[in-house]
Motif scaffolding. Sequence first.
Motif, PDB file in Angstrom:
ATOM      1  N   GLN A   6     -24.744 -32.453  -0.114  1.00 13.36           N
ATOM      2  CA  GLN A   6     -24.034 -31.845  -1.237  1.00 13.36           C
ATOM      3  C   GLN A   6     -23.362 -32.904  -2.095  1.00 13.36           C
ATOM      4  OE1 GLN A   6     -23.821 -28.925  -2.548  1.00 13.36           O
ATOM      5  NE2 GLN A   6     -24.903 -27.668  -1.039  1.00 13.36           N
ATOM      6  N   SER A  56     -25.958 -34.838  -4.022  1.00 16.06           N
ATOM      7  CA  SER A  56     -26.569 -34.053  -5.102  1.00 16.06           C
ATOM      8  C   SER A  56     -25.733 -34.091  -6.378  1.00 16.06           C
ATOM      9  CB  SER A  56     -26.767 -32.599  -4.654  1.00 16.06           C
ATOM     10  OG  SER A  56     -25.525 -31.919  -4.531  1.00 16.06           O
ATOM     11  N   GLU A  60     -31.926 -26.761   6.615  1.00 17.74           N
ATOM     12  CA  GLU A  60     -31.895 -25.904   5.424  1.00 17.74           C
ATOM     13  C   GLU A  60     -30.761 -26.310   4.483  1.00 17.74           C
ATOM     14  OE1 GLU A  60     -31.752 -21.744   6.408  1.00 17.74           O
ATOM     15  OE2 GLU A  60     -33.354 -21.956   7.902  1.00 17.74           O
ATOM     16  N   ASP A  78     -31.533 -27.121   0.685  1.00 21.18           N
ATOM     17  CA  ASP A  78     -30.907 -26.298  -0.357  1.00 21.18           C
ATOM     18  C   ASP A  78     -30.108 -27.141  -1.346  1.00 21.18           C
ATOM     19  OD1 ASP A  78     -31.835 -23.765   0.293  1.00 21.18           O
ATOM     20  OD2 ASP A  78     -30.208 -23.371   1.714  1.00 21.18           O
ATOM     21  N   GLY A 124     -32.363 -28.427  -4.011  1.00 18.20           N
ATOM     22  CA  GLY A 124     -33.090 -27.420  -4.778  1.00 18.20           C
ATOM     23  C   GLY A 124     -34.540 -27.722  -5.127  1.00 18.20           C
ATOM     24  N   GLY A 125     -35.350 -28.064  -4.148  1.00 13.70           N
ATOM     25  CA  GLY A 125     -36.766 -28.285  -4.408  1.00 13.70           C
ATOM     26  C   GLY A 125     -37.125 -29.707  -4.775  1.00 13.70           C
ATOM     27  N   ARG A 126     -36.109 -30.557  -4.986  1.00 12.45           N
ATOM     28  CA  ARG A 126     -36.427 -31.961  -5.260  1.00 12.45           C
ATOM     29  C   ARG A 126     -36.885 -32.661  -3.982  1.00 12.45           C
ATOM     30  NH1 ARG A 126     -31.086 -34.067  -8.113  1.00 12.45           N
ATOM     31  NH2 ARG A 126     -30.175 -32.250  -7.052  1.00 12.45           N
ATOM     32  N   THR A 165     -36.529 -22.070   2.832  1.00 16.70           N
ATOM     33  CA  THR A 165     -36.012 -22.552   1.539  1.00 16.70           C
ATOM     34  C   THR A 165     -37.094 -22.625   0.468  1.00 16.70           C
ATOM     35  OG1 THR A 165     -36.367 -24.855   2.252  1.00 16.70           O
ATOM     36  CG2 THR A 165     -34.175 -23.901   2.620  1.00 16.70           C
ATOM     37  N   THR A 209     -39.394 -24.856   0.221  1.00 18.32           N
ATOM     38  CA  THR A 209     -39.556 -26.254  -0.181  1.00 18.32           C
ATOM     39  C   THR A 209     -40.656 -26.916   0.640  1.00 18.32           C
ATOM     40  OG1 THR A 209     -37.858 -27.001   1.380  1.00 18.32           O
ATOM     41  CG2 THR A 209     -37.128 -26.453  -0.835  1.00 18.32           C
TER      42      THR A 209
END
Length: 560
Positions: free
Chosen positions: A283, A286, A319, A323, A326-328, A385, A387
């Motif tokens: 987090q 990010s 996860e 998360d 976000g898909g990166r 997720t 991903t």
Amino acid sequence: MTHSVRDIALTVLRGTPVVPGVGYARAIRPGVRPVLDIDIRPVAEALRSAQREEFTRATSAVAARLKERAGHASGAAAEVLAANAAMAQDRGWLRAAEKLIDAGTPAAAAAAGATEKFATMFTKLGGLMAERVTDLHDVRDRVIAELAGAPEPGIPIPDEPSILLADDLAPADTAGLDASLILGLATSRGGPTSHTAIIARQLGIPCIVAVDGLDDVPAGAAVLVDGTTGEVQVAPDPQAAAAAVAAYRVNAQASARWSGPGATSDGRRVDILANVQDGAGAQAASQTAAGGVGLFRTELCFLDRDTEPTVDEQATIYEAVLDAFGGRKVVIRTLDAGSDKPLRFASHPDEPNPALGVRGIRIAMHDSGILDRQLDAIAQAAAATGTAPWVMAPMIATPAEAASFAAKVRSRGLSPGVMIEVPSAALLAERILSHVDFLSIGTNDLAQYTMAADRQSADLAALTDPWQPAVLALVARTAAAGAAVGKPVGVCGEAAADPVLACVLVGLGITSLSCAAAAVGSVGARVASVTFDECRRAAEAVLATDDPTQARAVATGILG
């Protein structure tokens, strides 16, 4: 002989730079750890059970405090604190102390005696095991203080911003440093990939290790630490020191403004990624300009466990990281345990040299279920997720190991890769790439194994410097193998956090750089300030040098 603050003159000391940056302030030193009066008189047999209970209470209390601090930390700091909490509950150490208590030794003396037994053994083993001695002594001191009802040992909080000078630091102490009060850090011992260096990098504190003559610098002296050049200036000209700090802050502001994506000034794409170890760290990362995660260390959810976490428990942790981005891009490294990070629930063999023993992917040779369940958990997290994480294995040494791992990963619909940390893997990178989709170079272990030098040894710190031309030659060879087949090759070791070395790595053909979140901006901004041709020319010049000092100088001359 240690000088007083009054008679000290301008002195320039040199060590191995590990965290770039400039700090200038008065020096402080850790307080001398209290010498506790340990009672060594034999304990009457009727009182021994009470001594054993008191010892158990003290070790449990120390472990709980370290574990709590780990829960409030992230990244390398969290891992180190969790590992030290596990050490306070290590079965072998506890049994050794309890045996002494049962024979009549008081609890505090038993803690000290058991510690010396293990410290001697770890020192003889060398390598990563020797690294644990500082940790073990720190745990001993905390347990003895708990038994005596004394304050927990550690570094006092300074009243004003300061430069911290020390012989060495316990990782638990480094993890608790406040970067707003500690403007620079220099140690007499340690190596460029020690826990102290890694945590300092995460905190963004300029750091130099293995500084010759540092023990003679007294607390209170004005000190400038230049984590880029490796210089410690004692009693520098105040105006010159202030100018150096101001110039560094200008660069730091430019780093803070960098917003990505990663690329050279002429458009050569280079992914700038973050190293993380848990959801909280992800987090935080990010919120930087990182384009994703280049190294998700999964050890943290294993190290402080008496039993293996379930697939569902692991999946929940994974996860949280997936998360956060976000898909990166997220690259997950499977469990890198063993050696200095033993698992309580795994049967680690007794080895004469654990650093060259069963660690990383080699654990699967004895218990493939641990790896299988981890891959199941990663696949579960990916499905939950939506991903597609990349998954890599540590300590791969042969193409056959890479092929076996890749088959397991692909059977779960994931993309496989491997770490290049063992010289044999770098030399056979072409064959390994025939089995996997990507490579990621761990420069910390690659330097240690290439140079046959303990990365914790201050005497050998220059050998484990990531600027060593021999190490960079293996990086170049690995990158060329990837380029030949169009597959990405990244660097996720501490070398990627050095902004100038990052540019050299780009010139060697590296396609992604993954570093501590605190270094993302400075690395991205530095790469964006130069052309790919400048990076290439710097890389060629570095490979022609004979030592790290020369390599740094020629690279800086070309890159500015």
